[in-house]
Design an enzyme around this catalytic site. Structure first.
Site, PDB file in Angstrom:
ATOM      1  N   LYS B 101       0.806  -1.221   0.000  1.00 40.84           N
ATOM      2  CA  LYS B 101       0.000   0.000   0.000  1.00 40.84           C
ATOM      3  C   LYS B 101       0.844   1.279   0.000  1.00 40.84           C
ATOM      4  O   LYS B 101       0.437   2.299  -0.545  1.00 40.84           O
ATOM      5  CB  LYS B 101      -0.951   0.009   1.192  1.00 40.84           C
ATOM      6  CG  LYS B 101      -2.049  -1.063   1.108  1.00 40.84           C
ATOM      7  CD  LYS B 101      -3.055  -0.763   0.016  1.00 40.84           C
ATOM      8  CE  LYS B 101      -4.245  -1.720   0.039  1.00 40.84           C
ATOM      9  NZ  LYS B 101      -5.129  -1.508  -1.136  1.00 40.84           N
ATOM     10  N   GLU B 123      -9.700   5.977   3.139  1.00 45.34           N
ATOM     11  CA  GLU B 123     -10.508   4.896   3.683  1.00 45.34           C
ATOM     12  C   GLU B 123      -9.565   3.729   3.931  1.00 45.34           C
ATOM     13  O   GLU B 123      -8.490   3.673   3.360  1.00 45.34           O
ATOM     14  CB  GLU B 123     -11.578   4.479   2.672  1.00 45.34           C
ATOM     15  CG  GLU B 123     -11.125   3.442   1.630  1.00 45.34           C
ATOM     16  CD  GLU B 123     -10.033   3.938   0.699  1.00 45.34           C
ATOM     17  OE1 GLU B 123      -9.863   5.163   0.574  1.00 45.34           O
ATOM     18  OE2 GLU B 123      -9.324   3.098   0.100  1.00 45.34           O
ATOM     19  N   SER B 390       1.718  -9.739  -0.995  1.00 48.08           N
ATOM     20  CA  SER B 390       1.344  -8.322  -0.890  1.00 48.08           C
ATOM     21  C   SER B 390       1.491  -7.725   0.499  1.00 48.08           C
ATOM     22  O   SER B 390       1.657  -6.519   0.639  1.00 48.08           O
ATOM     23  CB  SER B 390      -0.095  -8.142  -1.385  1.00 48.08           C
ATOM     24  OG  SER B 390      -0.949  -9.049  -0.709  1.00 48.08           O
TER      25      SER B 390
END
Lengths: 271, 406
Positions: B101, B123, B390
């Site tokens: 991210k 969010e 990830s």
């Protein structure tokens, strides 16, 4: 002529302005919605806006979100809203306000056909900006339905011109950058913005978002053709339910409230 | 091996078009109040992407702050356990903050500064994007508010603490299903009123144009590095690349540079949850159909009226009823195959990876691992599979213990 065009032509000829109450369809149930629509007619509201409950309303504040949640929790279906409208007579001309998610799911042509058959005179689709609206516009034109476009305080003048080209019925001017809901103060530049918009179009301009008081009606009405009142009405339903009022009592409360706004609209002093 | 012609693949990689479309998918379905801001973002991003100084600054931060390039790692014991193709991990879990991210939030925080905006909102579902946004904002000194569903606040406490420690305000969202979808709604509502001063750092390849493109571009460093590392290590590309798909940002970043490489199979894994009935899973591409949600046209899970369906996944980061529009397009043209994996299979893959490799993968990632292991077992030892690892799974440890007791 589309009933909305006819309405504003008549009002203009008489030098009068419009009040457009908003309701969330099916809050708390459809018979209640039908009853209020008839009451709006009885007291002389000019047009009504019927919100189709949607699961993810990003343009709505907590009041209208809660109303949508209440209606959906009871299993409200789109088809039932159409059926209800047919029974709500006499009533003012009605405009459906809804997310494009709902229209897309039914398909543009089937949805517009159903809405027209049910008696809707126009559509407001707040999450469908002018550049995405070509196909829906064509479908609406084919059935003499108005497709009302929104203009926000953040909209540039250039953009406003393009939006006006895509609009029919009236222009919905959003008074504040934000979600729906009552506000004690509206931005000071609103009159100036409406003045600029007036230069660009002969279409009627109605103002919504944040309007709840006769004083606001007095201040805004010289600059526009009509006012939309939503959350202030929906909140009265919510409070009435919370206090276990009967439907008659809630209808009477909203009737008094809208009556006060109508008087303010006619330039009469607030009682 | 895909059968799509190479000119068609090049055309696919050139999307979105000027209207923000990937075929019929994408576009901009948002209130008028946000339109000018989206157009400004599109202009500024296009200018930034051409700006040598912006790119150099991003490269420096990727190296010195995020810790890139992330390693390409041979999962030898897991490979032996599966008994087939080699399994390799692209270690995005080793990035600063423990997931992919941060690749996006550092880029978008730089854009925020470039646009002269003074506040950031975001969010978050699993909390990884929230942490990565809080981190980027702390790094640049930008005030930050993160919206998070109340249910996710409960199941991802470690991430909530990290966000607060870095000075972000975390607002628990109590509406709707109290998960990622409601957090996006609330962030959009905030943005409606704050758009003149605030940038919304959207965390996945979803939402209105230009977000799906911006997030994909910032995440594509994953796929670009992987291609470089494979060529260096093996002098060839992998046979199969696997990534999990919720909104789809790690998968988009991993797949995009491979889209034009016809010999490489691409496999996206959605959350299969507890079953195939609406409400039991979060597999928009597997079971959904094209619809509109959160500002774009893509595969969504809806009822017959267009109301968004409730979804379920053990993993908070995949618990979303939609998916990025570019994934819908890749599915339609047949460039990427999408499948799904149940909660139980993901939990088993979590255990196997932890015990064979000494790596705790995120529950989201565990979905990709489960399918990669299944694929490895049925392929020959001469084949190579790369899994986008990830994120790391420490955040899930408590939730996994709870799930195992059920």
């Amino acid at each position: 002529m589309n009933p909305i065009e006819q309405l504003f032509a008549d009002l203009r000829a008489a030098g009068r302005k419009a009040l457009l109450p908003f309701l969330a369809a099916g809050d708390p149930d459809l018979p209640f919605t039908a009853r209020l629509l008839r009451e709006f007619h009885a007291i002389g509201c000019h047009l009504c806006e019927l919100g189709f409950p949607y699961s993810d309303p990003i343009a709505d504040g907590p009041t209208i979100q809660s109303a949508f949640t209440r209606a959906l929790a009871r299993g409200l279906r789109v088809e039932e809203i159409f059926q209800m409208l047919a029974t709500a007579v006499p009533r003012p001309p009605a405009v459906a306000m809804l997310s494009y998610a709902i229209i897309h799911r039914q398909g543009i042509d089937p949805f517009v056909a159903q809405a027209a058959a049910a008696g809707f005179a126009g559509l407001i689709v707040p999450d469908l900006p002018a550049e995405e609206s070509c196909e829906l516009r064509r479908a609406c034109q084919a059935r003499q339905m108005a497709l009302i476009q929104l203009i926000a305080p953040t909209t540039s003048l250039d953009r406003a011109k393009r939006i006006i080209d895509a609009a029919s019925g009236f222009i919905y001017y959003i008074s504040v950058a934000g979600v729906t809901g009552q506000r004690s103060e509206l931005p000071p530049e609103i009159a100036e913005n409406l003045g600029r918009l007036r230069q660009l179009t002969d279409l009627p301009i109605c103002v919504g978002f944040g309007i709840s008081e006769p004083a606001q009606v007095h201040a805004l009405i010289p600059h526009c053709d009509g006012l939309i009142v939503g959350s202030a009405i929906v909140r009265r339903i919510e409070q009435g339910l919370a206090r276990q009022r009967t439907p008659e009592e809630i209808v009477a409360d909203i009737s008094r409230f809208c009556g006060g706004l109508l008087q303010a609209l006619e330039g009469k002093p607030t009682p | 091996m895909t059968t799509i012609s190479s000119s068609d693949l090049l055309a696919a990689a050139a999307l979105p078009d000027a209207a923000g479309r990937f075929g019929i998918f994408g576009g901009r379905y948002v209130p008028e109040t946000l339109m000018e801001a989206l157009q400004e973002l599109e202009r500024e991003y296009a200018a930034a992407a051409q700006d040598e100084r912006f790119r150099a600054e991003l490269t420096r931060l990727q190296r010195d702050f995020i810790g890139r390039p992330s390693p390409l790692y041979f999962a030898e014991r897991l490979t032996k356990f599966c008994g087939g193709a080699e399994i390799w991990f692209k270690r995005e879990d080793l990035n600063h903050t423990g997931a992919h991210k941060i690749n996006n939030t550092i880029g978008q925080a730089l854009l925020t500064l470039r646009m002269g905006k003074s506040r950031v909102i975001a969010e978050t579902g699993a909390g990884q994007h929230g942490v990565a946004t809080a981190t980027a904002c702390a790094h640049f000194g930008i005030p930050c508010v993160v919206y998070m569903g109340a249910e996710d606040v409960r199941r991802q406490q470690p991430n909530v603490r990290s966000m607060k420690l870095m000075g972000a305000e975390v607002r628990a969202v109590e509406t709707g299903s109290r998960t990622l979808r409601d957090a996006i709604n609330e962030a959009m509502r905030d943005w409606m009123g704050s758009v003149r001063t605030t940038h919304y750092i959207l965390g996945s390849v979803v939402g209105p144009h230009p977000f799906p493109k911006i997030v994909r571009d910032f995440q594509s460093v994953i796929g670009r590095e992987t291609i470089e590392q494979c060529r260096e290590r093996w002098q060839r590309l992998p046979d199969l690349v696997v990534a999990c798909v919720g909104g789809g940002s790690n998968a988009a970043g991993m797949f995009y540079p491979f889209v034009t490489e016809p010999t490489v199979e691409l496999l996206g894994v959605e959350a299969g949850g507890m079953g195939n009935q609406l409400g039991q899973h979060a597999s928009s591409l597997t079971f959904g159909r094209p619809g509109v949600l959160h500002g774009s046209m893509s595969y969504v899970l809806q009822d017959a009226d267009g109301q968004t369906a409730d979804v379920h996944s053990a993993s908070a980061g995949l618990d979303y009823p939609g998916v990025g529009p570019e994934h819908s397009y890749w599915k339609e043209i047949g460039r990427v195959v999408y499948t799904n994996c149940s909660d139980a299979e993901a939990l088993a893959a979590f255990d196997q990876t932890a015990q064979h490799e000494g790596i705790l993968p995120a529950l989201e990632t565990s979905h990709a691992l489960a399918i990669a292991m299944r694929e490895a077992a049925r392929r020959g030892q001469d084949q190579k599979i790369v899994v986008c690892l990830s994120g790391r799974g420490e955040k899930d440890a408590a939730e996994i213990e709870r799930l195992k007791k059920l």
